[in-house]
Design an enzyme around this catalytic site. Structure first.
Site, short mmCIF file in Angstrom:
data_model
loop_
_atom_site.label_atom_id
_atom_site.label_comp_id
_atom_site.label_asym_id
_atom_site.label_seq_id
_atom_site.Cartn_x
_atom_site.Cartn_y
_atom_site.Cartn_z
N GLN A 1 50.00 44.29 33.93
CA GLN A 1 48.76 44.89 32.61
C GLN A 1 48.48 46.77 32.51
OE1 GLN A 1 47.35 42.49 30.36
NE2 GLN A 1 46.74 44.49 29.20
N ASP B 1 57.26 40.88 29.42
CA ASP B 1 56.45 41.34 28.35
C ASP B 1 57.59 42.42 26.79
OD1 ASP B 1 53.72 41.20 28.00
OD2 ASP B 1 53.12 43.34 29.79
N LYS C 1 45.07 35.06 30.43
CA LYS C 1 47.01 34.95 30.59
C LYS C 1 47.00 34.56 31.31
CE LYS C 1 48.31 39.70 28.65
NZ LYS C 1 48.69 41.30 29.31
#
Ligand code: NDP
Length: 278
Positions: free
Chosen positions: A95, A118, A51
């Site tokens: 995460q 997200d 990422k």
């Protein structure tokens, strides 16, 4: 049979985003993603590094928070609270999975919906459900791009989604509905599963079971999208679809690796830029 090349399509998207990021920079807008990892799960470390590399590739900033395993829930919530307030941070990504002493739902809900790149916050999911603007979860959004950019017609088609998780199956069903497909969501309690999946013009598989879907699940000429990331008995990466068995029957199919996987990060970067475009 056409192979849907997720690597090539994700690179195409990232190159478009690179241009957008440069235009924003020229207009004085800097975009920054904050990435938080708690503990050092090796798979998470790989994802987090990819990422960060993605941010670098398109030319946006990333802030990295690598917190120890024993970080308390309150410490994590406090950090998210700080990042929510910072005007120079546009997106916040925590995460998953988190260590078991931290409540993932509480953490997801603490992220400001305006920075929820997200797309996991209940407000983002609710907005998707009722057709309002908001961040869309990256893997399903990536699958829509794969289909569109491969010229697969979705309107009026029978789409069967195998799997109903919050991260893939459910948002996927809402996105396919938005594209005017006729949508069926199948799961572990579905009766006559093969009959159901064999109706699909577009079959999207997200079950997490290596090579479960064989040719007898698939209609002749179907488009098959394989979300699964598993290891087979030899430790080799494989999907939820038995590629060699299914591919000859399809009009188009995604491979694993190189199909859906690379699209997830491309769509995360897309969401980062969308966070400043409104
Ligand atoms: P989950 O385990 O959360 O969900 C799996 C779903 O499949 C559940 O809805 C379950 O049904 C259903 N299921 C399981 N076994 C069967 C079966 N035998 N028959 C029918 N349905 C079944 O998985 P995720 O959605 O999180 O992930 C699915 C796969 O996709 C995994 O391999 C994961 O690694 C991969 N993945 C890949 C991503 C990418 O970037 N490419 C991103 C996210 C995930 P029920 O609800 O009834 O239990």
């Amino acid at each position: 049979m056409k192979l849907i090349d997720g690597k090539a399509i994700s690179t195409e998207i990232k190159n478009e985003l690179k241009e957008k990021a440069a235009a924003l920079k020229a207009a004085g807008v800097n975009v920054t993603l904050a990435v938080i990892q708690v503990g050092n799960n090796p798979a998470s470390t790989v994802y987090v590094n990819n990422k960060k590399k993605g941010c670098e590739y398109i030319g946006i900033g990333s802030l990295s928070y690598e917190l120890p395993e024993e970080t308390t829930q309150q410490e994590l919530l406090d950090l998210i609270g700080e990042l929510n307030e910072r005007a120079d941070v546009n997106g916040i990504l925590v995460q998953l999975p988190l260590p078991s002493h931290i409540d993932e739902d509480k953490v997801i809900q603490a992220i400001s919906p305006a920075k929820d790149v997200d797309g996991f916050h209940p407000q983002s999911v609710g907005a998707l459900c009722i057709g309002q603007p908001g961040f869309v979860s990256c893997t399903p959004a990536g699958i829509i791009q794969l289909l569109k950019r491969s010229g697969v017609e979705m309107a009026g088609k029978e789409c069967v989604i195998l799997g109903r998780s919050n991260i893939v199956g459910k948002p996927m069903s809402l996105l396919m509905l938005r594209e005017n497909a006729t949508v069926t969501v199948a799961h572990s309690r579905t009766a006559n599963l093969k009959e159901v999946t064999s109706r699909a013009d577009i079959l999207i598989v997200a079950v997490g079971k290596p090579k479960m879907v064989t040719a007898d699940y698939v209609k002749e000429g179907a488009v098959v999208i394989d979300v699964g990331i598993n290891r087979d008995e030899n430790g080799k990466l494989c999907g939820d679809v038995d590629f060699d068995d299914v591919a000859p029957k399809c009009s188009a199919i995604t491979p694993v690796p190189g199909g859906v996987g690379p699209m997830t990060i491309a769509m995360l970067l897309y969401n980062c830029l969308a966070s400043v475009e409104g």
